[in-house]
Design a protein around this motif. Structure first.
Motif, PDB file in Angstrom:
ATOM      1  N   THR A 251     -38.800 151.861  60.071  1.00 49.42           N
ATOM      2  CA  THR A 251     -39.495 153.130  60.284  1.00 49.42           C
ATOM      3  C   THR A 251     -40.777 153.215  59.467  1.00 49.42           C
ATOM      4  OG1 THR A 251     -38.282 154.166  58.477  1.00 49.42           O
ATOM      5  CG2 THR A 251     -37.316 154.339  60.674  1.00 49.42           C
ATOM      6  N   GLY A 252     -41.046 152.192  58.655  1.00 48.46           N
ATOM      7  CA  GLY A 252     -42.199 152.241  57.757  1.00 48.46           C
ATOM      8  C   GLY A 252     -41.845 152.823  56.403  1.00 48.46           C
ATOM      9  N   LEU A 253     -40.607 153.247  56.235  1.00 51.47           N
ATOM     10  CA  LEU A 253     -40.126 153.822  54.973  1.00 51.47           C
ATOM     11  C   LEU A 253     -38.900 153.051  54.509  1.00 51.47           C
ATOM     12  CD1 LEU A 253     -40.291 157.541  56.083  1.00 51.47           C
ATOM     13  CD2 LEU A 253     -41.841 156.451  54.457  1.00 51.47           C
ATOM     14  N   LYS A 254     -38.685 153.038  53.211  1.00 52.37           N
ATOM     15  CA  LYS A 254     -37.504 152.361  52.675  1.00 52.37           C
ATOM     16  C   LYS A 254     -36.387 153.386  52.463  1.00 52.37           C
ATOM     17  CE  LYS A 254     -35.747 149.538  48.968  1.00 52.37           C
ATOM     18  NZ  LYS A 254     -35.996 148.905  47.689  1.00 52.37           N
TER      19      LYS A 254
ATOM     20  N   ASP B 225     -28.220 160.368  71.498  1.00 58.46           N
ATOM     21  CA  ASP B 225     -29.493 159.653  71.599  1.00 58.46           C
ATOM     22  C   ASP B 225     -29.949 159.218  70.200  1.00 58.46           C
ATOM     23  OD1 ASP B 225     -31.977 158.611  72.175  1.00 58.46           O
ATOM     24  OD2 ASP B 225     -32.636 160.326  73.377  1.00 58.46           O
ATOM     25  N   PRO B 226     -29.455 158.076  69.720  1.00 60.56           N
ATOM     26  CA  PRO B 226     -29.792 157.642  68.359  1.00 60.56           C
ATOM     27  C   PRO B 226     -31.289 157.434  68.139  1.00 60.56           C
ATOM     28  CG  PRO B 226     -28.402 156.003  69.471  1.00 60.56           C
ATOM     29  CD  PRO B 226     -28.543 157.156  70.382  1.00 60.56           C
ATOM     30  N   ASP B 227     -32.004 156.992  69.161  1.00 60.32           N
ATOM     31  CA  ASP B 227     -33.446 156.778  68.992  1.00 60.32           C
ATOM     32  C   ASP B 227     -34.189 158.096  68.805  1.00 60.32           C
ATOM     33  OD1 ASP B 227     -33.326 153.965  69.093  1.00 60.32           O
ATOM     34  OD2 ASP B 227     -33.295 154.015  71.287  1.00 60.32           O
ATOM     35  N   ALA B 228     -33.781 159.130  69.523  1.00 61.18           N
ATOM     36  CA  ALA B 228     -34.395 160.449  69.349  1.00 61.18           C
ATOM     37  C   ALA B 228     -34.085 160.999  67.957  1.00 61.18           C
ATOM     38  CB  ALA B 228     -33.906 161.419  70.420  1.00 61.18           C
ATOM     39  N   ALA B 229     -32.884 160.753  67.461  1.00 60.56           N
ATOM     40  CA  ALA B 229     -32.526 161.192  66.105  1.00 60.56           C
ATOM     41  C   ALA B 229     -33.412 160.501  65.068  1.00 60.56           C
ATOM     42  CB  ALA B 229     -31.052 160.931  65.831  1.00 60.56           C
ATOM     43  N   ILE B 230     -33.650 159.214  65.252  1.00 58.27           N
ATOM     44  CA  ILE B 230     -34.523 158.468  64.335  1.00 58.27           C
ATOM     45  C   ILE B 230     -35.948 158.990  64.417  1.00 58.27           C
ATOM     46  CG2 ILE B 230     -35.635 156.208  63.990  1.00 58.27           C
ATOM     47  CD1 ILE B 230     -32.956 156.466  62.654  1.00 58.27           C
ATOM     48  N   ASP B 231     -36.416 159.289  65.607  1.00 53.16           N
ATOM     49  CA  ASP B 231     -37.761 159.847  65.755  1.00 53.16           C
ATOM     50  C   ASP B 231     -37.886 161.157  64.982  1.00 53.16           C
ATOM     51  OD1 ASP B 231     -38.484 157.712  67.366  1.00 53.16           O
ATOM     52  OD2 ASP B 231     -38.264 158.839  69.256  1.00 53.16           O
TER      53      ASP B 231
ATOM     54  N   ILE C  47     -36.063 162.064  62.376  1.00 57.99           N
ATOM     55  CA  ILE C  47     -35.986 161.744  60.949  1.00 57.99           C
ATOM     56  C   ILE C  47     -37.329 161.233  60.439  1.00 57.99           C
ATOM     57  CG2 ILE C  47     -34.991 160.133  59.269  1.00 57.99           C
ATOM     58  CD1 ILE C  47     -32.345 160.391  60.920  1.00 57.99           C
ATOM     59  N   THR C  48     -37.946 160.300  61.161  1.00 66.33           N
ATOM     60  CA  THR C  48     -39.213 159.741  60.687  1.00 66.33           C
ATOM     61  C   THR C  48     -40.323 160.781  60.726  1.00 66.33           C
ATOM     62  OG1 THR C  48     -39.617 158.766  62.867  1.00 66.33           O
ATOM     63  CG2 THR C  48     -38.647 157.344  61.205  1.00 66.33           C
ATOM     64  N   ALA C  49     -40.318 161.669  61.717  1.00 66.39           N
ATOM     65  CA  ALA C  49     -41.311 162.748  61.760  1.00 66.39           C
ATOM     66  C   ALA C  49     -41.120 163.679  60.570  1.00 66.39           C
ATOM     67  CB  ALA C  49     -41.202 163.523  63.070  1.00 66.39           C
TER      68      ALA C  49
ATOM     69  N   LEU D 224     -42.506 169.159  54.218  1.00 62.74           N
ATOM     70  CA  LEU D 224     -42.764 170.564  53.908  1.00 62.74           C
ATOM     71  C   LEU D 224     -43.372 171.322  55.077  1.00 62.74           C
ATOM     72  CD1 LEU D 224     -44.148 170.418  50.290  1.00 62.74           C
ATOM     73  CD2 LEU D 224     -41.926 171.221  51.044  1.00 62.74           C
ATOM     74  N   HIS D 225     -43.712 170.636  56.147  1.00 63.53           N
ATOM     75  CA  HIS D 225     -44.428 171.283  57.222  1.00 63.53           C
ATOM     76  C   HIS D 225     -43.585 171.487  58.464  1.00 63.53           C
ATOM     77  CE1 HIS D 225     -48.153 171.127  54.999  1.00 63.53           C
ATOM     78  NE2 HIS D 225     -47.677 170.002  54.520  1.00 63.53           N
TER      79      HIS D 225
END
Length: 127
Positions: free
Chosen positions: A25-28, A92-98, A100-102, A108-109
């Protein structure tokens, strides 16, 4: 306890971990990370983001009270908390990941009901 939880993850946790591990996801992220007297399902230390996967077991026995204490403890220590329903992950695991990454990109927004936290401070929402 965290070690045992890492070995015995639920199916929704496994599905999320398959997509979070290795900086996909670009994050650790870490899984089943001890924090105080609690264990966070997944966390990104860099963003101080905790992700909790909530299934039916979280509605039974003393779990709701324990979860409230954990959530308050995380908030008091400057962590952002995102609850993700196990049913949503299974659907939908991919939508859940989307989601989370958003959320991780700008915790905070988001609206308070999404973020389980306070709204942005005055002026922050305009950056």
């Amino acid at each position: 306890m965290a070690r045992r939880l890492r070995r015995d993850m639920s199916l929704p946790e496994v599905l999320i971990w398959q997509r979070l591990k290795g900086k996909q996801t670009g994050l650790k992220f870490r899984k089943q990370h001890p924090f105080g007297a609690h264990v966070i399902d997944f966390c990104c230390l860099e963003n101080r983001l905790a992700i909790e996967v909530g299934g039916e077991a979280h509605n039974r026995g003393d779990r709701p009270a324990r979860d409230e204490r954990r959530d308050a403890f995380l908030g008091e220590n400057g962590w952002h908390l995102l609850h993700v329903a196990a049913a949503r992950i299974l659907k939908d695991p991919d939508a859940a990941i989307d989601a989370i990454t958003a959320f991780a990109a700008r915790p905070l927004h988001h609206s308070p009901e999404e973020a389980n936290g306070p709204p942005p401070r005055a002026g922050e929402d305009q950056k």
